[in-house]
Design a protein around this motif. Structure first.
Motif, PDB file in Angstrom:
ATOM      1  N   PRO A 121      -3.203   4.329   2.998  1.00 14.48           N
ATOM      2  CA  PRO A 121      -4.645   4.585   3.160  1.00 14.48           C
ATOM      3  C   PRO A 121      -5.091   4.555   4.612  1.00 14.48           C
ATOM      4  O   PRO A 121      -5.976   5.309   5.011  1.00 14.48           O
ATOM      5  CB  PRO A 121      -5.297   3.451   2.356  1.00 14.48           C
ATOM      6  N   LYS A 131       1.419   8.277   2.989  1.00 14.23           N
ATOM      7  CA  LYS A 131       0.721   7.826   1.789  1.00 14.23           C
ATOM      8  C   LYS A 131      -0.145   6.594   2.023  1.00 14.23           C
ATOM      9  O   LYS A 131      -0.910   6.203   1.146  1.00 14.23           O
ATOM     10  CB  LYS A 131       1.744   7.531   0.679  1.00 14.23           C
ATOM     11  N   GLN A 152       0.817  -1.209   0.000  1.00  9.64           N
ATOM     12  CA  GLN A 152       0.000   0.000   0.000  1.00  9.64           C
ATOM     13  C   GLN A 152       0.852   1.261   0.000  1.00  9.64           C
ATOM     14  O   GLN A 152       0.366   2.339  -0.311  1.00  9.64           O
ATOM     15  CB  GLN A 152      -0.940   0.000   1.216  1.00  9.64           C
TER      16      GLN A 152
END
Length: 532
Positions: A74, A72, A59
């Protein structure tokens, strides 16, 4: 994967075609290297594909610094949004508190995820990339280099062979130099072949090390999930405490003990609120508890009581909605106010033929109720007895009240038959008729102090001449919890209304039941249904 593969016997770097007279052991060695070569190409391909898919699972952004990578994620964005939302709502709202605590938990999960992905990149992704894109390609380049050297050797060998067979003196003179050129080309082939063989054997010996990357992947994932679970387990008790400490929780459909404990009350809020409103505006209302209220008004009142609001002024003008809300609360209790556990005892007591003994047995059963259930039943019965005093106006006699409220106070887990319904009605009617004997103490209906006192005067004792001692306390020992069989009421000639007497006739199927003069139309109808 899309490249044209060389033919094993014609183009292999280890084929013995360019080296005639090779021994059988050398041929076996050549085949072994060819097997390593083929497996190495497959390892490069599957390692490349695995690396690609594993990167897509991340991610965060590969190669970025820790702080930027964390921002960055989520989960980080979710955490920030939840904490900002919690700040906007404030601690005075349960959702605000929940969002703040959950936001902190999501932030910890984001940190664990970032550390996990950094570990994957360092211990697994980078080695897989080196294997698929550097180590194996370098070995394959040597393979191609060996193939070119073999071609150079074949060319030098052909020229030397032609020179030795030629009758041309000039060509014959070059034979020696061509021989040196051929020997040098062969030397280069041998050096390259030895280096390539060494690299291939090295690759084969490290296969266990390469396979270890996949073990490390599962170990890293297991460690990440353990740490994430630990973070969640640390957060859940905190958020559960916030949830449990929140007072504004639905009362309808909630176990009575849970509602009382959570709200720190003695009497359930819906019971007290409805009783206080009915004392103010509903005591003279004809058909109270019988006439259905408007669905929207009833729904609104139940919702208001569920959120523990004290702003109920608008409902004082609609006593039927208030009575409907009280009936709904009693009906929606997971366990009836008079409990499942004592159901059989209530029915058995109601079947006693002697009126005085019947009342005594009902009192004994009532005294066995759990403390919270008994307190709320006492509060409600005292109110219903007060309501029955105005029956000339509101038409709600103890019989009528027991018909409409009885099934909401006592029921069994099994489907209730008509005869059982009659027993329940008779039980409630007797308790309402003799409320001050069952519960001799006075009741402060405004027990929580959160409602305005009703304007109605206090209610006189409906049975002024009744000895209010409990049947279990008539003896000299004062044992009120274990009455003997010979202990009966001090007033043996308690008069029961003809309607109540008729109720007990229903239990005997051989007797024909007829309506009595004092029985209400509703009870008579119920009795007829029971006989049918």
């Amino acid at each position: 994967s899309g490249k044209k593969k060389w033919n094993r016997h014609q183009n292999s770097a280890f084929s013995n075609q360019w080296m005639p007279g090779r021994q059988s052991t050398d041929v076996k060695k050549c085949y072994a290297l060819e097997n390593i070569e083929r497996r190495m190409e497959l390892v490069r391909q599957v390692s490349h594909n695995t690396h690609k898919k594993l990167v897509s699972c991340l991610q965060g952004q590969l190669g970025t610094d820790t702080e930027k990578r964390h921002k960055k994620l989520p989960l980080t964005g979710l955490s920030q949004t939840m904490q900002e939302g919690g700040g906007q709502l404030g601690d005075e709202t349960l959702i605000g508190k929940m969002m703040d605590v959950c936001g902190e938990a999501e932030s910890r999960l984001a940190t664990e995820l970032m550390q996990h992905e950094l570990q994957l990149e360092r211990d697994i992704l980078e080695p897989l990339y080196q294997l698929a894109e550097v180590e194996i390609p370098n070995i394959l380049k040597q393979r191609k280099q060996l193939a070119r050297l073999v071609l150079d050797y074949d060319s030098a060998k052909t020229r030397w062979y032609q020179a030795t067979k030629s009758n041309n003196q000039a060509m014959a003179a070059k034979a020696d130099s061509l021989k040196d050129e051929m020997d040098e080309a062969l030397n280069k082939v041998e050096i390259c072949k030895d280096q390539l063989s060494a690299d291939m054997y090295s690759f084969s010996s490290k296969e266990g090390e390469y396979a270890r990357y996949y073990v490390m992947l599962l170990e890293a994932q297991a460690d990440y999930h353990r740490k994430s679970l630990a973070a969640l387990e640390a957060a859940i008790p905190t958020i559960q405490i916030q949830q449990d400490s929140w007072m504004e929780k639905p009362a309808f459909g909630t176990v009575l003990e849970e509602h009382l404990k959570r709200s720190n009350r003695e009497i359930a809020l819906p019971i007290e609120a409805c009783v206080m409103m009915l004392l103010e505006t509903g005591m003279k209302e004809e058909g109270l508890f019988r006439i259905a209220a408007g669905a929207s008004k009833l729904k609104k009142l139940k919702a208001a009581l569920d959120c523990s609001t004290s702003q109920l002024e608008e409902f004082y003008s609609d006593p039927h909605a208030v009575a409907g809300a009280l009936k709904s609360y009693l009906r929606e209790l997971p366990e009836p106010l008079m409990t499942f556990g004592l159901f059989d005892e209530w029915i058995q007591a109601s079947n006693v033929s002697d009126p005085d003994k019947r009342l005594q047995d009902l009192w004994v059963t009532c005294d066995r109720l759990p403390k919270t259930h008994k307190a709320n039943l006492r509060y409600l019965v005292k109110f219903l007895a007060k309501l029955a005093l105005d029956s000339e106006v509101n038409k709600m006699t103890p019989t009528n009240i027991s018909i409409v409220l009885g099934p909401n106070l006592l029921w069994s887990l099994a489907e209730m038959a008509a005869a059982t319904s009659v027993h329940v009605v008779s039980i409630i009617e007797l308790i309402i008729q003799h409320a001050d004997w069952f519960f001799p103490d006075e009741v402060d209906f405004n027990v929580s102090g959160m409602f305005a006192m009703p304007s109605h005067p206090s209610t006189p004792d409906p049975e002024f001449g009744l000895d209010r001692r409990r049947p279990g306390s008539l003896g000299q020992d004062g044992d009120s919890h274990a009455p003997r069989k010979d202990r009966y009421l001090s007033r043996p000639n308690l008069s029961l209304s003809p309607a109540v007497s008729a109720l007990y006739v229903v239990a005997n199927e051989s007797i024909t039941v007829t309506e009595t003069q004092s029985a209400s139309p509703e009870l008579g109808h119920l009795l007829r249904l029971s006989c049918v």
